[in-house]
Design a protein around this motif. Structure first.
Motif, PDB file in Angstrom:
ATOM      1  N   GLY B 155      10.690   5.505  -6.353  1.00 36.40           N
ATOM      2  CA  GLY B 155      10.415   5.102  -4.973  1.00 36.40           C
ATOM      3  C   GLY B 155       9.911   6.280  -4.154  1.00 36.40           C
ATOM      4  N   PHE B 156      10.535   7.428  -4.347  1.00 36.05           N
ATOM      5  CA  PHE B 156      10.128   8.617  -3.587  1.00 36.05           C
ATOM      6  C   PHE B 156       8.741   9.071  -4.036  1.00 36.05           C
ATOM      7  N   ALA B 157       8.483   9.018  -5.347  1.00 33.90           N
ATOM      8  CA  ALA B 157       7.154   9.398  -5.843  1.00 33.90           C
ATOM      9  C   ALA B 157       6.088   8.462  -5.264  1.00 33.90           C
ATOM     10  N   ALA B 158       6.397   7.163  -5.211  1.00 34.10           N
ATOM     11  CA  ALA B 158       5.450   6.198  -4.649  1.00 34.10           C
ATOM     12  C   ALA B 158       5.213   6.485  -3.171  1.00 34.10           C
ATOM     13  N   TRP B 159       6.275   6.816  -2.468  1.00 34.56           N
ATOM     14  CA  TRP B 159       6.175   7.081  -1.025  1.00 34.56           C
ATOM     15  C   TRP B 159       5.351   8.339  -0.756  1.00 34.56           C
ATOM     16  N   ILE B 160       5.604   9.410  -1.518  1.00 31.30           N
ATOM     17  CA  ILE B 160       4.803  10.633  -1.351  1.00 31.30           C
ATOM     18  C   ILE B 160       3.337  10.329  -1.665  1.00 31.30           C
ATOM     19  N   GLY B 161       3.126   9.605  -2.767  1.00 27.45           N
ATOM     20  CA  GLY B 161       1.756   9.303  -3.180  1.00 27.45           C
ATOM     21  C   GLY B 161       1.000   8.475  -2.154  1.00 27.45           C
ATOM     22  N   ILE B 162       1.658   7.469  -1.617  1.00 20.65           N
ATOM     23  CA  ILE B 162       0.972   6.577  -0.667  1.00 20.65           C
ATOM     24  C   ILE B 162       1.032   7.120   0.758  1.00 20.65           C
ATOM     25  N   GLU B 163       2.217   7.418   1.230  1.00 14.48           N
ATOM     26  CA  GLU B 163       2.363   7.754   2.658  1.00 14.48           C
ATOM     27  C   GLU B 163       1.895   9.172   2.984  1.00 14.48           C
ATOM     28  N   VAL B 164       2.199  10.110   2.095  1.00 14.12           N
ATOM     29  CA  VAL B 164       1.942  11.502   2.437  1.00 14.12           C
ATOM     30  C   VAL B 164       0.561  11.952   1.965  1.00 14.12           C
ATOM     31  N   LEU B 165       0.239  11.686   0.687  1.00 14.68           N
ATOM     32  CA  LEU B 165      -1.000  12.245   0.135  1.00 14.68           C
ATOM     33  C   LEU B 165      -2.159  11.250   0.124  1.00 14.68           C
ATOM     34  N   GLY B 166      -1.887  10.013  -0.226  1.00 14.28           N
ATOM     35  CA  GLY B 166      -2.972   9.019  -0.274  1.00 14.28           C
ATOM     36  C   GLY B 166      -3.392   8.606   1.117  1.00 14.28           C
ATOM     37  N   ASN B 167      -2.410   8.437   1.973  1.00 13.24           N
ATOM     38  CA  ASN B 167      -2.598   8.159   3.392  1.00 13.24           C
ATOM     39  C   ASN B 167      -3.698   7.129   3.691  1.00 13.24           C
ATOM     40  N   PRO B 168      -3.631   5.969   3.042  1.00 12.70           N
ATOM     41  CA  PRO B 168      -4.673   4.967   3.315  1.00 12.70           C
ATOM     42  C   PRO B 168      -4.487   4.331   4.700  1.00 12.70           C
ATOM     43  N   SER B 172      -7.893  -0.174   3.908  1.00 13.35           N
ATOM     44  CA  SER B 172      -8.371   0.694   2.821  1.00 13.35           C
ATOM     45  C   SER B 172      -8.196  -0.007   1.472  1.00 13.35           C
ATOM     46  N   ASN B 173      -9.059   0.359   0.542  1.00 11.30           N
ATOM     47  CA  ASN B 173      -8.989  -0.180  -0.816  1.00 11.30           C
ATOM     48  C   ASN B 173      -8.188   0.779  -1.680  1.00 11.30           C
ATOM     49  N   VAL B 174      -7.024   0.306  -2.126  1.00 20.31           N
ATOM     50  CA  VAL B 174      -6.084   1.162  -2.851  1.00 20.31           C
ATOM     51  C   VAL B 174      -5.948   0.665  -4.282  1.00 20.31           C
ATOM     52  N   PHE B 175      -6.023   1.591  -5.219  1.00 25.44           N
ATOM     53  CA  PHE B 175      -5.857   1.260  -6.625  1.00 25.44           C
ATOM     54  C   PHE B 175      -4.626   1.989  -7.160  1.00 25.44           C
ATOM     55  N   VAL B 176      -3.822   1.269  -7.954  1.00 25.11           N
ATOM     56  CA  VAL B 176      -2.616   1.853  -8.542  1.00 25.11           C
ATOM     57  C   VAL B 176      -2.639   1.546 -10.029  1.00 25.11           C
ATOM     58  N   SER B 177      -2.509   2.578 -10.866  1.00 24.17           N
ATOM     59  CA  SER B 177      -2.413   2.339 -12.305  1.00 24.17           C
ATOM     60  C   SER B 177      -0.950   2.349 -12.719  1.00 24.17           C
ATOM     61  N   ALA B 178      -0.680   1.826 -13.918  1.00 24.80           N
ATOM     62  CA  ALA B 178       0.709   1.625 -14.360  1.00 24.80           C
ATOM     63  C   ALA B 178       1.455   0.904 -13.236  1.00 24.80           C
ATOM     64  N   ALA B 179       0.803  -0.123 -12.709  1.00 26.03           N
ATOM     65  CA  ALA B 179       1.238  -0.717 -11.443  1.00 26.03           C
ATOM     66  C   ALA B 179       2.559  -1.472 -11.540  1.00 26.03           C
ATOM     67  N   ALA B 180       2.936  -1.908 -12.737  1.00 28.79           N
ATOM     68  CA  ALA B 180       4.211  -2.610 -12.870  1.00 28.79           C
ATOM     69  C   ALA B 180       5.317  -1.674 -13.340  1.00 28.79           C
ATOM     70  N   GLY B 181       4.999  -0.388 -13.447  1.00 31.46           N
ATOM     71  CA  GLY B 181       6.009   0.593 -13.828  1.00 31.46           C
ATOM     72  C   GLY B 181       6.819   1.028 -12.616  1.00 31.46           C
ATOM     73  N   GLY B 182       7.725   1.946 -12.839  1.00 32.61           N
ATOM     74  CA  GLY B 182       8.646   2.355 -11.778  1.00 32.61           C
ATOM     75  C   GLY B 182       7.949   2.771 -10.501  1.00 32.61           C
ATOM     76  N   VAL B 183       6.980   3.672 -10.601  1.00 30.35           N
ATOM     77  CA  VAL B 183       6.302   4.172  -9.393  1.00 30.35           C
ATOM     78  C   VAL B 183       5.332   3.126  -8.846  1.00 30.35           C
ATOM     79  N   GLY B 184       4.527   2.557  -9.750  1.00 25.09           N
ATOM     80  CA  GLY B 184       3.472   1.638  -9.336  1.00 25.09           C
ATOM     81  C   GLY B 184       3.977   0.442  -8.548  1.00 25.09           C
ATOM     82  N   MET B 185       5.084  -0.094  -9.009  1.00 25.89           N
ATOM     83  CA  MET B 185       5.722  -1.251  -8.375  1.00 25.89           C
ATOM     84  C   MET B 185       5.935  -1.013  -6.876  1.00 25.89           C
ATOM     85  N   PHE B 186       6.432   0.161  -6.533  1.00 26.95           N
ATOM     86  CA  PHE B 186       6.722   0.452  -5.124  1.00 26.95           C
ATOM     87  C   PHE B 186       5.479   0.937  -4.376  1.00 26.95           C
ATOM     88  N   ALA B 187       4.593   1.623  -5.092  1.00 27.21           N
ATOM     89  CA  ALA B 187       3.379   2.131  -4.452  1.00 27.21           C
ATOM     90  C   ALA B 187       2.564   0.975  -3.888  1.00 27.21           C
TER      91      ALA B 187
END
Lengths: 361, 361
Positions: B155-168, B172-187
């Motif tokens: 959850g924290f990795a997803a939050w850093i990735g989306i909220e802090v670094l990806g900052n869409p 915005s058009n957002v793509f997530v790989s391994a999307a049903a995995g632990g990080v992807g699910m929340f991202a």
């Protein structure tokens, strides 16, 4: 010089037509160096009569043209990796240039003004919209070619790469590739001014010497003599790399990623090793995984996106120039006819310094 | 349960010794999935007597263990791409875990407290320094496993990735790989909360359905059914990609770089497609040149560097959970003995959701 005054000497007031030689692209070159099959010179007649110049336009006589690697990417015929749109076939191509105003339909410009144009026609004369023009001050104590090197495209790219994106601290280990080229030459000097330890890679022993003796690099190596870039970087960066200004991409970038320190920054202003290859033949970078654990930031940039910082850059760079802290080396080609040869030279490992064409002495 | 109380049931006050099963690495696995040749289970006796527990230490009974891809990178025996140092051979390995305090020599912790440890021994019981422990509040209305998923590492990795670094931005058009995995699910869910259009790639049709029906993805595709990722991305991103949370690296990253919009951001929290390969066999990314013209920022990160933002994250995520805006799916393995199987599962395209081991029901 009469009505068909072929581009040498001044253009006097009464002259209403000049003959101007200009370069155009007759075919795209997806791979390899563009040749005379792709780039051709032609002569056109340009009317300088007051009626024929539209409002807000000026007529220019080109003095200097800046030859930069990105020009190659506008000649491939496909849009991948592009900085700017592809050149239109059969239209005159453009480059960063310095010119003298010879006719003006904009009150801000007077005949005799020396101006800079980011997309000047690669021609002896032209009539252009004056919106993009900026005046150079010939009384500022700065040599005119410097406006196209340390104060032009390569100087600004080096400044963005080092000051804005690379942001090394005093003592940081900074690596610059294509270090004796237009951008690298200034990047290393800017990093030295910031108190960094700077190492450059370049393509000949002569340039290694130049980097160390004229541009203040702490170390430099000839990549043509290194069979294993990893070994070279281990030797020159025993404490790892904190910032890498990437001008070349490919194998060198891959090697760097094996030597990055935590939080390293890799601003990328070009990948000259890859420009003459179609993309399926480009070198793959296999170790991008290293960016995760080391939290590396790789950031592509084009200077056009940072134009709001040009003033800050120019002020700082002019200060460095006047204090003798920034040295430039120019490789000057003479006459508009040298465009093809000058373009080829920037892809040759024997090139030293910023490549310019002096269109008119 | 007596002095050798094998890890099931409570540990009563008078008990002074427990038998604890724990996992250790007997050999590094440079490539391929680690097997029982590398990871072994052993039983050790642990003294719980007051005298045997050092000051500031606590004895813990593990309840839950978080199985995350980065664990694999600590078992290769070489340091490239590392997030954390390699596990020491023959010592118990560690992972993010939740435990119950059963003995305490730190006044901040009381027997019965439920605590989280970022580097808990993968064991049934342990005695550890209490510095890294954080209490979970069982009365906060949050299911305990959620502390290891949406409120834990992924959850924290997803939050850093989306909220802090990806900052869409919204739209915005957002793509997530391994999307049903632990990080992807929340991202994906976090990006939807921000008003983005979100597309995920995953490894089965079942998971495509899950992404669209349970996690709110606008679109999703099964990468095992796509022969050409470029074609797939053209279809799902007719307007290009503004942010890509990269969990996989390799060929998918290369394809994404052909579809990035100007200024796209690519936070990289892992490259799971590359973990089981030695680096010379990793897939090269050939089109990095695209990052220059498009001014793309590729940024590796590890959550350990953002711990100062954990409080902000936890507050926001708890809010989303309580408002029913974040859904979790857990794949739960039972008993410490399932570690090897659970680790293998995260590299399988059939894995769905956050993988956890419930050490003690």
């Amino acid at each position: 010089m009469g009505g068909g005054g072929g581009g040498s000497g001044e253009v006097e007031e009464g002259v209403t037509v000049v003959e101007s030689r200009e370069w155009f692209l007759s075919a795209y070159a997806p791979e390899g160096l563009p040749t005379s099959d792709h780039l051709k010179l032609r002569t056109v007649s340009l009317s300088l009569s007051v009626d024929s110049i539209p409002d807000q336009h000026v007529a220019l006589q080109l003095l200097w043209i800046s030859i930069d690697p990105y020009l190659r990417t506008r000649m491939t015929g496909h849009e991948d990796g592009l900085y700017f749109p592809q050149f239109t076939l059969n239209e005159v191509i453009t480059a960063f240039g310095m010119a003298r105003v010879i006719r003006s339909k904009n009150s801000k410009f007077t005949e005799g003004d020396i101006v800079l144009h980011p997309f000047a026609p690669v021609a002896e004369y032209c009539v252009v919209l004056s919106d993009f023009l900026r005046k150079a001050d010939p009384t500022a104590g700065i040599a005119l070619p410097d406006y196209l090197s340390c104060l032009g495209v390569p100087g600004f790219a080096a400044w963005i790469g080092i000051e804005v994106l690379g942001n090394p601290k005093p003592g940081s280990n900074v690596f610059v590739s294509a270090a004796a080229g237009g951008v690298g030459m200034f990047a290393g000097q800017l990093a030295k001014i910031k108190g960094c330890r700077v190492v450059g890679s370049t393509g000949s022993d002569e340039k290694v010497k130049l980097l160390k003796e004229e541009f203040g690099y702490d170390e430099a190596f000839n990549y043509n003599k290194e069979t294993d870039f990893d070994v070279a970087l281990s030797k020159y960066f025993p404490n790892g790399i904190d910032a890498y200004l990437d001008n070349v991409g490919g194998k060198m970038l891959q090697a760097v990623l094996n030597h990055v320190n935590k939080g390293a920054r890799i601003p990328v202003c070009g990948m000259i090793s890859q420009y003459n290859k179609i993309w399926t033949e480009r070198e793959g970078v296999r170790n991008l995984l290293n960016i995760v654990g080391k939290e590396v930031k790789i950031e592509g940039f084009i200077i056009g996106s940072y134009l709001d910082r040009w003033g800050e850059f120019a002020k700082e760079m002019e200060g460095h120039i006047k204090e003798g802290k920034i040295h430039s080396k120019h490789k000057i080609y003479n006459g508009i006819e040298s465009f093809l040869e000058s373009l080829a030279s920037i892809f040759s490992s024997s090139n030293v310094g910023k490549v310019l064409i002096q269109v008119k002495p």
